[in-house]
Structure formats: C-alpha cells, structure tokens
Design an enzyme around this catalytic site. Structure first.
Site, PDB file in Angstrom:
ATOM      1  N   GLU A 182     -41.008 -17.055 -29.260  1.00  0.00           N
ATOM      2  CA  GLU A 182     -39.681 -17.216 -29.846  1.00  0.00           C
ATOM      3  C   GLU A 182     -38.660 -16.734 -28.825  1.00  0.00           C
ATOM      4  O   GLU A 182     -38.862 -15.707 -28.172  1.00  0.00           O
ATOM      5  CB  GLU A 182     -39.575 -16.358 -31.130  1.00  0.00           C
ATOM      6  CG  GLU A 182     -38.236 -16.487 -31.838  1.00  0.00           C
ATOM      7  CD  GLU A 182     -38.143 -15.638 -33.109  1.00  0.00           C
ATOM      8  OE1 GLU A 182     -38.970 -14.714 -33.284  1.00  0.00           O
ATOM      9  OE2 GLU A 182     -37.247 -15.913 -33.935  1.00  0.00           O
ATOM     10  N   HIS A 195     -39.546  -8.389 -30.107  1.00  0.00           N
ATOM     11  CA  HIS A 195     -40.562  -7.953 -31.061  1.00  0.00           C
ATOM     12  C   HIS A 195     -41.855  -8.715 -30.860  1.00  0.00           C
ATOM     13  O   HIS A 195     -41.890  -9.764 -30.220  1.00  0.00           O
ATOM     14  CB  HIS A 195     -40.097  -8.114 -32.520  1.00  0.00           C
ATOM     15  CG  HIS A 195     -39.837  -9.524 -32.952  1.00  0.00           C
ATOM     16  ND1 HIS A 195     -38.592 -10.113 -32.871  1.00  0.00           N
ATOM     17  CD2 HIS A 195     -40.656 -10.472 -33.474  1.00  0.00           C
ATOM     18  CE1 HIS A 195     -38.666 -11.360 -33.329  1.00  0.00           C
ATOM     19  NE2 HIS A 195     -39.915 -11.603 -33.695  1.00  0.00           N
ATOM     20  N   HIS A 234     -46.547 -14.345 -33.059  1.00  0.00           N
ATOM     21  CA  HIS A 234     -45.708 -14.731 -31.918  1.00  0.00           C
ATOM     22  C   HIS A 234     -45.134 -13.510 -31.227  1.00  0.00           C
ATOM     23  O   HIS A 234     -45.199 -12.400 -31.739  1.00  0.00           O
ATOM     24  CB  HIS A 234     -44.583 -15.690 -32.344  1.00  0.00           C
ATOM     25  CG  HIS A 234     -43.537 -15.102 -33.238  1.00  0.00           C
ATOM     26  ND1 HIS A 234     -43.585 -15.190 -34.615  1.00  0.00           N
ATOM     27  CD2 HIS A 234     -42.403 -14.411 -32.966  1.00  0.00           C
ATOM     28  CE1 HIS A 234     -42.520 -14.601 -35.133  1.00  0.00           C
ATOM     29  NE2 HIS A 234     -41.786 -14.101 -34.161  1.00  0.00           N
TER      30      HIS A 234
END
Lengths: 134, 134
Positions: free
Chosen positions: A130, A7, A79
C-alpha cells in the site's frame, strides 16, 4: 521514492484474540477498534515507538479481506504500507516501469483518511504494497 | 514489552531482482549484500527513515529459508522483528503465557550481531516473530 514504513497490516478472523496477543502477550499499546464499514474492515492500531501494526478483521458481507482470512484462519500478514509525498507522481513512475496498480488506478481515501493505492504483489516480491500519501 | 519495529524480512529466490525492485522501482536506499554463511542467508538491508526491510535469499545447502522460498518462488514476507530490552526476561514472560519459542529457546546471535529469538507463528496471528535485544 518510498518514505517511512507506515504500518504492517495483519488480517485475522478474531480481532479480540489478536488484540489480546499484542496487548497482553506482547505488552504493546493497542488502540480501540475502529469499524470502517466503507472499507469492509474493523481495524485496531498497535502503536510501536517508530511504526504501527494494523490488526484487521472482516466487517460486513463483501469484505476485501474475507478470502484472505478464509485462506489464513489463524491470521497472516496482509500488506505493508509505505509513505509517499505525492501519490499520483509515485503511481505514474511505477506504471511507467511496468508495475501494476490494483483497482481503477485512482487513489482512494484509506483507513487513515489519506489517499492510498495498492500495488500488485506479483510485482513486489510476493508482498501486497500500500502506498499512502502523507 | 515489545519496542520498535526493527525490520520486516522478505525472503526471495533472486536477491538481485529484489534489490532492483526496492532500489530502482521503489526508489529506496539499499545497502550492499551481506553473506551470512552461519545463518544460511544473504541479506540486503533497505533503509527506510524509521525502520528497515531485510531482503533475504538462501545461502548454502541447509538454508533455514530454503523451504519458504520453494513454497513462495516469487517471494513473500518471512517475519517481523520487534526490539526488546531484555530478551531473557521477554522469553520467560512469553513462555509463562504459553507462547512457543522456536529452537532450543536460547537466544542466538542474529544477523545484526545481537541476541535474537523466534516465536511460533501459530501463537502470533500466523506471523513469525523475531525478538531482538537492542
């Protein structure tokens, strides 16, 4: 090492307005808000055919995205999240190459119920990364 | 309206260093650099299983990303690109809802040889959005 782009996260102050932008203006499929008090955020997933956009707004007193939203009142990309098969092996390989892992360096259970780590943006082209074990 | 997340673009000053970060540190598949003088950028595609990261650096005197790279010398996420089936229909629907289309409002042929438009970040959560007709 990295796999799928899981994502892209966009942090906003006004989650309802962000939902309206993606659902009404851009015509995407948007899921209901998920308050995650343990992470200090409320998240909404925008489902695209091949990936997701995660809309996030601060929740509670000590939200980890409070400062970001303060600096970016209109919102901003917070992020990107890449999938890995083995998060401890990924972490150790990255650390051996000099990359900085944020926090304690131990994976936490992230917003999707899976182990995650964050990597220092200064080591990754100004981008907070991440890693999520899938 | 929007379909797949076609790519996330990261603008950098030093493309070789960016390639090394994605190829060597993150272990991704990275394609050769593509100079695009007509767009004022050199791009490198990082191929992920479900999407792409587009690494870009300024090329020539009047690169459209020169100011961004000046402001973000370590790099930063420059835009996200969503696919649409019909870029003119998408543009007209967005404009009817008050969203601002950058430039002349007419699609240009983008880095992938397909018609593209850019949408104003202030109308899309602080995120520069590229639409690409596929």
């Amino acid at each position: 090492m990295i796999g799928r782009l899981n994502h892209v996260a966009i942090a906003v102050r006004d989650l309802d307005a962000a939902v309206a932008t993606y659902r009404d203006t851009l015509g995407a499929t948007v899921k209901p808000p998920l308050p995650q008090p343990e992470h200090g955020v409320t998240v909404v997933f925008v489902e695209l055919p091949n990936s997701k956009i995660e809309l996030m707004s601060p929740l509670g007193e000590d939200s980890p995205i409070a400062a970001f939203v303060e600096r970016n009142p209109g919102g901003g990309i917070h992020h990107v999240c890449y999938e890995v098969d083995d998060i401890l092996a990924a972490r150790d390989k990255l650390k051996a190459q000099g990359a900085r892992v944020l926090g304690t360096g131990e994976p936490k259970i992230g917003a999707h119920g899976k182990p995650v780590l964050f990597l220092h943006p200064k080591d990754f082209l100004g981008t907070l990364v991440e890693l999520e074990q899938v």
